[in-house]
Design a protein around this motif. Structure first.
Motif, short mmCIF file in Angstrom:
data_model
loop_
_atom_site.label_atom_id
_atom_site.label_comp_id
_atom_site.label_asym_id
_atom_site.label_seq_id
_atom_site.Cartn_x
_atom_site.Cartn_y
_atom_site.Cartn_z
N ASP A 5 0.85 -1.22 -0.18
CA ASP A 5 0.03 0.13 -0.11
C ASP A 5 0.72 1.18 0.10
N ALA A 6 1.90 1.34 0.68
CA ALA A 6 2.79 2.33 0.80
C ALA A 6 3.62 2.57 -0.40
N ASN A 7 3.40 1.41 -1.40
CA ASN A 7 4.21 1.89 -2.60
C ASN A 7 3.22 2.26 -3.37
N GLN A 8 2.11 1.79 -3.47
CA GLN A 8 0.96 2.58 -4.28
C GLN A 8 0.90 4.10 -4.05
N ASP A 9 1.02 4.37 -2.71
CA ASP A 9 0.85 6.00 -2.54
C ASP A 9 2.22 6.80 -2.97
N LEU A 10 3.19 6.12 -2.96
CA LEU A 10 4.56 6.66 -3.39
C LEU A 10 4.26 6.76 -5.07
N LYS A 11 3.86 5.61 -5.57
CA LYS A 11 3.89 5.78 -6.92
C LYS A 11 2.75 6.90 -7.61
N LYS A 12 1.69 7.05 -6.40
CA LYS A 12 0.76 8.04 -7.07
C LYS A 12 1.39 9.40 -6.89
N ALA A 13 2.24 9.72 -5.78
CA ALA A 13 2.87 10.80 -5.57
C ALA A 13 3.83 11.11 -6.72
N ALA A 14 4.41 10.20 -7.20
CA ALA A 14 5.40 10.40 -8.28
C ALA A 14 4.70 10.81 -9.48
N VAL A 122 11.42 9.64 -15.92
CA VAL A 122 10.93 8.31 -15.17
C VAL A 122 10.37 8.55 -13.87
N ILE A 123 9.43 7.91 -13.54
CA ILE A 123 8.79 7.98 -12.18
C ILE A 123 8.60 6.64 -11.51
N ALA A 124 8.89 6.83 -10.12
CA ALA A 124 8.88 5.48 -9.43
C ALA A 124 8.70 5.59 -7.93
N ASP A 125 8.50 4.62 -7.23
CA ASP A 125 8.86 4.59 -5.87
C ASP A 125 10.26 4.24 -5.71
N SER A 126 10.73 4.34 -4.54
CA SER A 126 12.24 4.20 -4.07
C SER A 126 12.72 2.95 -4.07
N SER A 127 11.83 2.03 -4.13
CA SER A 127 12.16 0.39 -4.45
C SER A 127 12.74 0.11 -5.73
N LYS A 128 12.46 0.93 -6.75
CA LYS A 128 13.24 0.62 -7.92
C LYS A 128 14.68 1.17 -8.09
N ARG A 129 15.04 1.97 -6.91
CA ARG A 129 16.44 2.18 -7.21
C ARG A 129 17.61 0.90 -7.01
N VAL A 130 18.48 0.93 -7.85
CA VAL A 130 19.50 -0.12 -7.89
C VAL A 130 20.85 0.80 -8.04
N GLY A 228 9.29 12.03 1.07
CA GLY A 228 9.15 13.05 0.04
C GLY A 228 9.75 12.62 -1.26
N LEU A 229 9.65 13.57 -2.39
CA LEU A 229 10.06 13.24 -3.55
C LEU A 229 11.63 13.76 -3.91
#
Ligand code: 5RP
Length: 236
Positions: A5-14, A122-130, A228-229
Protein backbone atom coordinates in the motif's frame (compact mmCIF):
# COMPACT_ATOMS: atom_id res chain seq x y z
CA UNK A 1 0.63 0.58 6.53
CA UNK A 2 1.44 -2.49 4.44
CA UNK A 3 4.49 -2.21 2.17
CA UNK A 4 2.43 -2.77 -1.00
CA UNK A 5 0.00 0.00 0.00
CA UNK A 6 2.85 2.35 0.85
CA UNK A 7 4.34 1.72 -2.60
CA UNK A 8 0.99 2.56 -4.22
CA UNK A 9 0.96 5.90 -2.37
CA UNK A 10 4.53 6.61 -3.46
CA UNK A 11 3.78 5.68 -7.08
CA UNK A 12 0.77 7.99 -7.00
CA UNK A 13 2.83 10.87 -5.59
CA UNK A 14 5.43 10.45 -8.37
CA UNK A 15 2.73 10.21 -11.06
CA UNK A 16 0.91 13.32 -9.86
CA UNK A 17 4.10 15.35 -9.60
CA UNK A 18 5.20 14.42 -13.14
CA UNK A 19 1.73 15.26 -14.47
CA UNK A 20 2.36 18.83 -13.30
CA UNK A 21 5.17 19.09 -15.92
CA UNK A 22 2.57 18.76 -18.68
CA UNK A 23 1.12 21.97 -20.11
CA UNK A 24 -1.61 22.75 -22.62
CA UNK A 25 -0.48 22.39 -26.21
CA UNK A 26 1.93 19.55 -25.46
CA UNK A 27 2.19 16.23 -27.26
CA UNK A 28 2.60 13.64 -24.54
CA UNK A 29 3.85 10.03 -24.45
CA UNK A 30 2.02 7.92 -21.88
CA UNK A 31 3.98 5.15 -20.16
CA UNK A 32 2.79 1.73 -19.07
CA UNK A 33 2.36 0.14 -15.64
CA UNK A 34 0.86 0.94 -12.26
CA UNK A 35 2.90 4.14 -11.73
CA UNK A 36 2.08 5.45 -15.20
CA UNK A 37 -1.59 4.67 -14.50
CA UNK A 38 -1.56 7.33 -11.74
CA UNK A 39 -0.04 9.82 -14.19
CA UNK A 40 -2.75 9.07 -16.78
CA UNK A 41 -5.50 9.39 -14.18
CA UNK A 42 -4.12 12.79 -13.09
CA UNK A 43 -3.84 14.05 -16.68
CA UNK A 44 -7.49 13.05 -17.17
CA UNK A 45 -8.45 14.94 -14.02
CA UNK A 46 -6.57 18.03 -15.19
CA UNK A 47 -8.29 17.85 -18.56
CA UNK A 48 -11.73 17.72 -16.91
CA UNK A 49 -11.09 20.23 -14.14
CA UNK A 50 -8.45 22.57 -15.59
CA UNK A 51 -9.21 22.28 -19.32
CA UNK A 52 -5.72 20.91 -20.02
CA UNK A 53 -5.47 20.61 -23.81
CA UNK A 54 -3.03 17.88 -24.86
CA UNK A 55 -2.73 15.11 -27.41
CA UNK A 56 -1.18 11.84 -26.34
CA UNK A 57 0.23 8.62 -27.68
CA UNK A 58 0.48 5.42 -25.68
CA UNK A 59 3.28 2.93 -25.13
CA UNK A 60 0.87 -0.03 -24.91
CA UNK A 61 -2.65 -1.10 -25.65
CA UNK A 62 -3.43 -1.03 -21.92
CA UNK A 63 -2.26 2.59 -21.57
CA UNK A 64 -4.24 3.55 -24.65
CA UNK A 65 -7.38 2.13 -23.00
CA UNK A 66 -6.56 3.85 -19.69
CA UNK A 67 -5.97 7.15 -21.49
CA UNK A 68 -9.22 6.93 -23.40
CA UNK A 69 -11.10 6.06 -20.21
CA UNK A 70 -9.55 9.12 -18.57
CA UNK A 71 -10.93 11.23 -21.42
CA UNK A 72 -7.59 11.91 -23.11
CA UNK A 73 -7.07 12.08 -26.86
CA UNK A 74 -4.76 9.13 -27.67
CA UNK A 75 -3.46 8.88 -31.23
CA UNK A 76 -1.27 6.20 -32.88
CA UNK A 77 2.48 6.64 -32.44
CA UNK A 78 3.07 7.14 -36.15
CA UNK A 79 0.88 10.25 -36.15
CA UNK A 80 3.76 12.07 -34.42
CA UNK A 81 7.20 13.14 -35.63
CA UNK A 82 8.25 13.93 -32.08
CA UNK A 83 6.81 14.53 -28.62
CA UNK A 84 7.25 17.32 -26.06
CA UNK A 85 7.34 15.03 -23.07
CA UNK A 86 6.96 11.36 -22.20
CA UNK A 87 6.57 9.96 -18.71
CA UNK A 88 6.93 6.34 -17.66
CA UNK A 89 7.72 3.96 -14.82
CA UNK A 90 10.67 1.57 -14.57
CA UNK A 91 11.66 -1.71 -12.96
CA UNK A 92 15.19 -0.64 -12.04
CA UNK A 93 16.87 2.80 -12.00
CA UNK A 94 20.61 3.16 -11.51
CA UNK A 95 22.39 6.35 -10.35
CA UNK A 96 23.03 7.44 -13.98
CA UNK A 97 19.32 7.01 -14.78
CA UNK A 98 19.97 3.95 -16.89
CA UNK A 99 16.92 1.73 -16.59
CA UNK A 100 15.53 -1.73 -16.92
CA UNK A 101 11.97 -1.63 -18.21
CA UNK A 102 9.56 -4.17 -19.65
CA UNK A 103 7.87 -5.59 -16.56
CA UNK A 104 4.66 -4.98 -18.48
CA UNK A 105 6.14 -6.41 -21.71
CA UNK A 106 5.80 -2.98 -23.33
CA UNK A 107 9.44 -1.92 -23.57
CA UNK A 108 9.66 -1.93 -27.39
CA UNK A 109 6.98 0.73 -27.82
CA UNK A 110 8.20 2.46 -24.67
CA UNK A 111 11.69 2.84 -26.14
CA UNK A 112 10.28 4.15 -29.42
CA UNK A 113 8.05 6.72 -27.72
CA UNK A 114 10.79 7.90 -25.36
CA UNK A 115 13.29 8.16 -28.23
CA UNK A 116 10.81 10.50 -29.94
CA UNK A 117 10.43 12.63 -26.82
CA UNK A 118 12.33 15.83 -26.05
CA UNK A 119 11.93 15.21 -22.34
CA UNK A 120 11.67 11.65 -21.03
CA UNK A 121 10.83 11.60 -17.32
CA UNK A 122 10.96 8.40 -15.27
CA UNK A 123 8.65 8.08 -12.27
CA UNK A 124 8.95 5.47 -9.53
CA UNK A 125 8.83 4.60 -5.87
CA UNK A 126 12.19 4.23 -4.19
CA UNK A 127 12.13 0.39 -4.34
CA UNK A 128 13.21 0.75 -7.99
CA UNK A 129 16.60 2.26 -7.15
CA UNK A 130 19.60 -0.03 -7.67
CA UNK A 131 23.34 0.56 -7.70
CA UNK A 132 23.75 -1.71 -10.74
CA UNK A 133 21.22 -2.91 -13.32
CA UNK A 134 20.22 -6.57 -13.28
CA UNK A 135 20.49 -6.95 -9.51
CA UNK A 136 16.80 -7.45 -8.80
CA UNK A 137 15.09 -7.68 -12.16
CA UNK A 138 15.77 -9.85 -15.20
CA UNK A 139 16.28 -8.07 -18.53
CA UNK A 140 13.16 -8.54 -20.70
CA UNK A 141 13.98 -9.30 -24.34
CA UNK A 142 11.22 -9.22 -26.96
CA UNK A 143 11.79 -11.86 -29.66
CA UNK A 144 9.86 -13.17 -32.62
CA UNK A 145 8.47 -16.51 -31.41
CA UNK A 146 10.44 -18.79 -33.78
CA UNK A 147 13.75 -17.30 -32.57
CA UNK A 148 13.12 -17.90 -28.86
CA UNK A 149 15.27 -21.02 -28.38
CA UNK A 150 18.15 -19.66 -30.45
CA UNK A 151 18.00 -16.27 -28.72
CA UNK A 152 18.05 -17.94 -25.28
CA UNK A 153 21.29 -19.74 -26.19
CA UNK A 154 22.81 -16.46 -27.40
CA UNK A 155 21.71 -14.64 -24.22
CA UNK A 156 23.37 -17.33 -22.09
CA UNK A 157 26.54 -16.83 -24.17
CA UNK A 158 26.35 -13.10 -23.37
CA UNK A 159 26.45 -13.94 -19.66
CA UNK A 160 22.85 -14.60 -18.63
CA UNK A 161 22.69 -17.04 -15.73
CA UNK A 162 19.06 -17.90 -16.39
CA UNK A 163 16.73 -17.26 -19.27
CA UNK A 164 13.08 -18.23 -19.69
CA UNK A 165 10.06 -17.44 -21.83
CA UNK A 166 7.70 -15.27 -19.77
CA UNK A 167 4.51 -17.20 -19.11
CA UNK A 168 1.10 -15.68 -18.53
CA UNK A 169 0.13 -15.71 -14.86
CA UNK A 170 -3.53 -14.98 -15.39
CA UNK A 171 -6.25 -15.13 -17.99
CA UNK A 172 -4.32 -16.96 -20.70
CA UNK A 173 -2.53 -20.31 -20.89
CA UNK A 174 1.00 -20.25 -22.30
CA UNK A 175 3.45 -17.44 -23.02
CA UNK A 176 2.82 -13.74 -22.58
CA UNK A 177 2.22 -12.32 -26.08
CA UNK A 178 3.26 -8.69 -26.53
CA UNK A 179 1.29 -5.94 -28.31
CA UNK A 180 3.56 -6.75 -31.29
CA UNK A 181 2.60 -10.48 -31.19
CA UNK A 182 5.99 -11.59 -29.89
CA UNK A 183 7.39 -13.45 -26.84
CA UNK A 184 9.40 -12.08 -23.92
CA UNK A 185 12.57 -13.79 -22.70
CA UNK A 186 13.42 -12.80 -19.13
CA UNK A 187 17.21 -12.93 -18.86
CA UNK A 188 18.83 -12.83 -15.46
CA UNK A 189 22.16 -11.10 -15.97
CA UNK A 190 24.62 -8.74 -14.41
CA UNK A 191 24.51 -5.58 -16.56
CA UNK A 192 27.98 -4.18 -15.91
CA UNK A 193 27.98 -1.99 -19.02
CA UNK A 194 24.41 -1.04 -19.96
CA UNK A 195 25.25 0.56 -23.32
CA UNK A 196 27.28 -2.37 -24.67
CA UNK A 197 24.87 -5.00 -23.30
CA UNK A 198 21.86 -3.20 -24.79
CA UNK A 199 23.61 -3.15 -28.17
CA UNK A 200 24.86 -6.74 -27.98
CA UNK A 201 21.41 -8.14 -27.16
CA UNK A 202 19.80 -6.22 -30.01
CA UNK A 203 22.34 -7.77 -32.43
CA UNK A 204 20.93 -11.29 -31.84
CA UNK A 205 18.86 -12.29 -34.88
CA UNK A 206 15.19 -12.52 -33.95
CA UNK A 207 15.44 -9.95 -31.15
CA UNK A 208 13.15 -6.97 -31.61
CA UNK A 209 14.16 -4.91 -28.56
CA UNK A 210 15.43 -5.37 -25.02
CA UNK A 211 14.52 -3.63 -21.77
CA UNK A 212 17.87 -1.97 -21.04
CA UNK A 213 17.33 1.78 -21.49
CA UNK A 214 20.83 3.18 -21.97
CA UNK A 215 20.86 4.46 -25.57
CA UNK A 216 17.49 5.97 -24.67
CA UNK A 217 17.35 7.13 -21.07
CA UNK A 218 15.41 9.73 -19.11
CA UNK A 219 16.69 13.26 -18.60
CA UNK A 220 14.81 13.51 -15.36
CA UNK A 221 13.57 11.26 -12.54
CA UNK A 222 10.87 11.74 -9.93
CA UNK A 223 11.41 9.11 -7.25
CA UNK A 224 8.99 9.04 -4.32
CA UNK A 225 10.38 8.04 -0.95
CA UNK A 226 8.80 7.90 2.49
CA UNK A 227 10.33 11.31 3.27
CA UNK A 228 9.18 13.05 0.05
CA UNK A 229 10.04 13.36 -3.61
CA UNK A 230 13.59 13.10 -4.90
CA UNK A 231 13.85 14.89 -8.25
CA UNK A 232 16.97 14.32 -10.32
CA UNK A 233 17.80 16.13 -13.57
CA UNK A 234 20.76 14.99 -15.66
CA UNK A 235 23.11 17.76 -16.83
CA UNK A 236 22.36 18.76 -20.46
C1 5RP B 1 6.18 -1.77 -18.56
C2 5RP B 1 7.20 -1.08 -17.76
C3 5RP B 1 6.76 -0.45 -16.47
O1 5RP B 1 6.98 0.91 -16.57
C4 5RP B 1 7.53 -1.04 -15.34
O2 5RP B 1 7.31 -2.45 -15.32
C5 5RP B 1 7.12 -0.45 -13.99
O3 5RP B 1 5.84 -0.83 -13.65
P1 5RP B 1 5.13 -0.35 -12.32
O4 5RP B 1 4.97 1.13 -12.43
O5 5RP B 1 3.81 -1.10 -12.35
O6 5RP B 1 5.98 -0.75 -11.16
O7 5RP B 1 8.37 -1.03 -18.08
O8 5RP B 1 6.75 -2.44 -19.66
Amino acid sequence: MKQADANQDLKKAAGIRAASFVQSGMRVGLGTGSTAAFLIEELGRRKREENLQIVCTATSFSSQVLGEKAGLTVLPIDQFDDLDISIDGADEIDPRLYLIKGGGAAHTREKLVHAMSRRFVVIADSSKRVQKLGVKFAVPVEVIPCSARYAMRRLMALGATHCEIRMSKSGKDGPVVTDNANFILDSTMDVADPISMETAINCIPGVLENGIFASVRPVQAVIAEAGGLDEITLPA
